[in-house]
Design an enzyme around this catalytic site. Sequence first.
Site, short mmCIF file in Angstrom:
data_model
loop_
_atom_site.label_atom_id
_atom_site.label_comp_id
_atom_site.label_asym_id
_atom_site.label_seq_id
_atom_site.Cartn_x
_atom_site.Cartn_y
_atom_site.Cartn_z
N TRP A 100 -15.74 34.21 23.53
CA TRP A 100 -14.69 35.21 23.77
C TRP A 100 -14.85 36.40 22.83
O TRP A 100 -14.72 37.55 23.25
CB TRP A 100 -13.30 34.60 23.64
CG TRP A 100 -13.03 33.55 24.66
CD1 TRP A 100 -12.77 32.24 24.44
CD2 TRP A 100 -13.02 33.72 26.10
NE1 TRP A 100 -12.61 31.57 25.63
CE2 TRP A 100 -12.75 32.45 26.67
CE3 TRP A 100 -13.22 34.80 26.95
CZ2 TRP A 100 -12.66 32.24 28.04
CZ3 TRP A 100 -13.13 34.60 28.32
CH2 TRP A 100 -12.85 33.34 28.85
N ASP A 167 -7.52 38.79 18.65
CA ASP A 167 -7.28 38.02 19.87
C ASP A 167 -6.73 36.67 19.40
O ASP A 167 -7.43 35.90 18.76
CB ASP A 167 -8.61 37.85 20.62
CG ASP A 167 -8.50 36.93 21.83
OD1 ASP A 167 -7.41 36.36 22.07
OD2 ASP A 167 -9.52 36.77 22.55
N LYS A 191 -2.67 29.82 27.06
CA LYS A 191 -3.20 28.84 26.12
C LYS A 191 -2.10 28.20 25.27
O LYS A 191 -2.33 27.16 24.68
CB LYS A 191 -4.25 29.48 25.19
CG LYS A 191 -5.42 30.14 25.92
CD LYS A 191 -6.41 29.16 26.49
CE LYS A 191 -7.39 29.79 27.48
NZ LYS A 191 -8.12 30.93 26.96
C1 LIG Z 1 -9.13 31.98 27.29
C2 LIG Z 1 -9.42 33.02 26.30
C3 LIG Z 1 -9.64 34.36 26.67
C4 LIG Z 1 -9.68 34.82 28.10
O1 LIG Z 1 -8.44 34.80 28.69
P1 LIG Z 1 -8.20 35.28 30.20
O2 LIG Z 1 -6.73 35.45 30.25
O3 LIG Z 1 -8.72 34.19 31.08
O4 LIG Z 1 -8.95 36.55 30.41
C5 LIG Z 1 -9.85 35.27 25.66
N1 LIG Z 1 -9.86 34.91 24.37
C6 LIG Z 1 -9.64 33.64 23.98
C7 LIG Z 1 -9.65 33.29 22.52
C8 LIG Z 1 -9.42 32.64 24.93
O5 LIG Z 1 -9.21 31.38 24.55
#
Ligand SMILES: *Cc1c(COP(=O)(O)O)cnc(C)c1O
Length: 357
Positions: A100, A167, A191
């Site tokens: 990611w 993020d 998540k």
């Molecule tokens: C799952 C995830 C993403 C991507 O998320 P989407 O909403 O599917 O685009 C980005 N960063 C991290 C750390 C993730 O776990």
Amino acid sequence: MSKVHVFNAGPCLLPQVAIDNTIEALKDFSGTGVSLISISHRTKEWDAVMDETRALWKELLHIPDTHEVVFLGGGASLQFLYVAMNFLEKKAAYLDTGVWAHKALVEAQGIGEAYAIACSKDKNYTYVPKGFEIPKDIDYLHITTNNTIYGTEIHEDLDCPVPFIADMSSDIMSRPVDVSKYDLIYGGAQKNVGPAGVIFAIIRKDALGRVSRHIPTMLDYRTHIDKLSMFNTPPVFAIFVMKETLKWLKGLGGVEAMYKINKQKADLLYGEIDRNSLFVGTAAKEDRSLMNVCFVMAPGKEDLQDAFMAFAKERGMVGIKGHRSVGGFRASLYNACPLEDVQALVDCMQEFEKLNK
Ligand SMILES: *Cc1c(COP(=O)(O)O)cnc(C)c1O
């Protein structure tokens, strides 16, 4: 159906009370006689949901007045582009700690100059690089606090001499965060704080407006701050479930109380991985994630992998298969995962060890 223990990496398990309240709202939203998914978002009943959701975010994370939180569609992956559009003028640095983090970097490179300040790919992202020097002349440093696929986590809010962007898709609301240290914190809800379909972005308001490019209306954070996340139709269903999830978290004692429980859960499972002769953890010990616990069969025991998977499945374990780029197993212990489920997995590992000594 017999009891299942859900360890999915995302979309995550959500608290039952949030699901139950959503089912009620799908039948009759807030006494209006209209279903949640058919209501107009230009009503006072919906405004109340938006206000409450924002207030819960601010209260639970102690978000200072310098920052605003917005809720948008497009997933965390679209935020990779928002970040570069809104913050990248000359040069940006990214800490490359996983798939990611790397995708965020690549997206920024489509907009301007961005580079990896440090990278842990040499050991398949099993650790978080440390001791790197942060230059003063960059627009921002971007990090991924929890690396969902590899089970590593940055446990502290770093002191960063330049604008700081994180993020936090997979560890938001799992531990206290000093929001004032960040110019932007963003992530997908699915998540830890809700269903798929909505993202959160916590933005330092005076950090915006420093780039010279034209930013398309929908990609400009200022649009969504000005319109309180209602510039266009918001993802009402996902926001409602997120609100119910945060109400549950508040009822539990908030992020500080949740953090204690999360540590307990992670300690329990890592303790078993370290004790059990059949398994080993894959992440460097000091960087172990509280949210995603990755482990494989111990050296010489690899041929038991399929047998353990089948054994665990029989005992109701769901979602413990490791990501295809790591292999082995991954148990995600997000907020809504109860301690009893972690105990059930630990019991299962112990039973399997006895049968395979
Ligand atoms: C799952 C995830 C993403 C991507 O998320 P989407 O909403 O599917 O685009 C980005 N960063 C991290 C750390 C993730 O776990």
